[in-house]
Write an enzyme that holds these catalytic residues in place. Structure first.
Site, short mmCIF file in Angstrom:
data_model
loop_
_atom_site.label_atom_id
_atom_site.label_comp_id
_atom_site.label_asym_id
_atom_site.label_seq_id
_atom_site.Cartn_x
_atom_site.Cartn_y
_atom_site.Cartn_z
N SER A 1 0.83 -1.20 0.00
CA SER A 1 0.00 0.00 0.00
C SER A 1 0.87 1.25 0.00
O SER A 1 2.09 1.18 0.19
CB SER A 1 -0.88 0.00 1.25
OG SER A 1 -0.05 0.05 2.40
N ASP B 1 -1.37 -1.60 -3.86
CA ASP B 1 -2.71 -1.54 -3.29
C ASP B 1 -3.11 -0.08 -3.03
O ASP B 1 -2.34 0.67 -2.42
CB ASP B 1 -2.70 -2.34 -1.96
CG ASP B 1 -4.07 -2.52 -1.37
OD1 ASP B 1 -5.05 -2.63 -2.14
OD2 ASP B 1 -4.17 -2.57 -0.12
N ASP C 1 -6.95 4.02 -6.91
CA ASP C 1 -8.19 4.18 -6.15
C ASP C 1 -8.65 5.62 -6.24
O ASP C 1 -8.18 6.50 -5.51
CB ASP C 1 -7.93 3.78 -4.69
CG ASP C 1 -9.12 4.06 -3.79
OD1 ASP C 1 -10.16 4.55 -4.29
OD2 ASP C 1 -9.02 3.79 -2.57
N GLY D 1 -11.30 -5.21 2.15
CA GLY D 1 -11.76 -5.23 3.54
C GLY D 1 -12.30 -6.58 3.97
O GLY D 1 -13.25 -6.68 4.76
N THR E 1 -5.78 -6.45 7.64
CA THR E 1 -5.89 -6.41 9.11
C THR E 1 -5.73 -7.79 9.74
O THR E 1 -5.08 -7.93 10.79
CB THR E 1 -7.26 -5.80 9.49
OG1 THR E 1 -7.37 -4.52 8.86
CG2 THR E 1 -7.39 -5.62 10.99
#
Ligand code: G3H
Ligand code: ZN
Length: 284
Positions: A49, A81, A103, A209, A233
């Site tokens: 990311s 990402d 994004d 997510g 996560t």
């Protein structure tokens, strides 16, 4: 080997499984992801990311992933990402990433199309595929969102089709009920919406997510036609919980390699479970 995500995701779409896309922030997590994929004989995507780039540098990650991917028997992708800034996408491309995401979900529909289209042209000129995002995957780091809140962000089949036709993206992140950075699995995805989007838009679809999504809902989403599923996560939790336990059980421990290996092993276990959940075992 190191490969692009282009054929990998089309193959997943046509063969009833999804590729696990796992976020990495350090060497141990990169190793854990590749080792897990090797043991499951599964194709895999390692994602870096903008935050990870700020932490470790795009060149370092690209080099590390390249070396380990070339030693692996399964196909491995080095993916950017959530490139939010135009310049990050270019930076990742220059560093040798084999898959990119832009994004633009916080922009207007038109601006998102315009910027995504430009980046698709640049990426394709270099032979690299690009993932876009339409609708918006919200952030739940401050706690779970109400169903009304989640509804505001959902992707419609019509906008997904228009976005794809106007940008030429290779894969598409859609908002179907999940949210980023949830520490507990509690969300059910809108499976019917996934099926309707899959029917209309003939490219690989991506769930973001996924850490907050119930296992059975992930399985249903893959059956409905999702081709890439992102977990971050969940891996952070696996690494940190194992590390915290190891250090508190051994207050005298100072050898980075000893506790690093324990954390790495727990990430590997989590990645293997997710690969199985996505029906990606033996799909390399
Ligand atoms: O792009 C990354 C993913 O969407 C990960 O989200 O941390 O909620 O699993 P997560
Ligand atoms: Zn995401």
């Amino acid at each position: 080997p190191l490969v692009t995500s282009k054929e990998m995701l089309i193959y997943a779409r046509e063969n009833g499984f999804a590729v696990g896309a796992f976020n990495a922030y350090n060497m141990e997590v990169v190793q854990a992801i590749i080792e897990a994929a090797e043991e499951e004989n599964a194709p895999v995507i390692i994602q870096i990311s903008e935050g990870a780039i700020a932490y470790g540098g795009e060149k370092s990650f690209a080099a590390l992933i390249k070396v380990l991917a070339e030693e692996a028997t399964v196909p491995v992708v080095c993916h950017l990402d959530h490139g939010v800034n135009f310049s990050t996408v270019i930076k990742a491309l220059k560093a040798g990433f084999t898959s990119l995401m832009f994004d633009g979900s916080s922009l207007t529909f038109e601006e998102n199309i315009e910027k995504t289209k430009k980046l698709v042209e640049i990426a394709h000129a270099a032979g690299i595929p690009l993932e876009g995002e339409i609708g918006k995957i919200p952030d739940a780091a401050q706690g779970p969102l109400s169903p009304e809140e989640v509804k505001k962000y959902l992707t419609t089949p019509e906008e997904a089709l228009e976005f794809y036709e106007k940008t030429g993206v290779d894969s598409l992140a859609i908002s179907v009920g999940s949210a980023h950075r949830m520490k507990v699995q509690s969300v059910q995805l809108d499976i019917e919406r996934i099926a309707r989007i899959k029917d209309k838009v003939k490219i690989p679809l991506v769930i973001h997510g996924a850490s907050g999504v119930m296992d059975d809902s992930v399985i249903q989403a893959v059956k409905a036609g999702i081709s890439k599923v992102n977990f971050a996560t969940e891996l952070n939790k696996a690494f940190t919980h194992a590390l915290r336990e190891e250090l508190s059980n051994n207050p005298d421990l100072v050898d980075v390699r000893k506790y690093g290996a324990v954390a790495r092993e727990n990430v590997k276990k989590t990645v293997k479970e997710k690969i199985q959940l996505l029906n990606a075992t033996n799909k390399a």
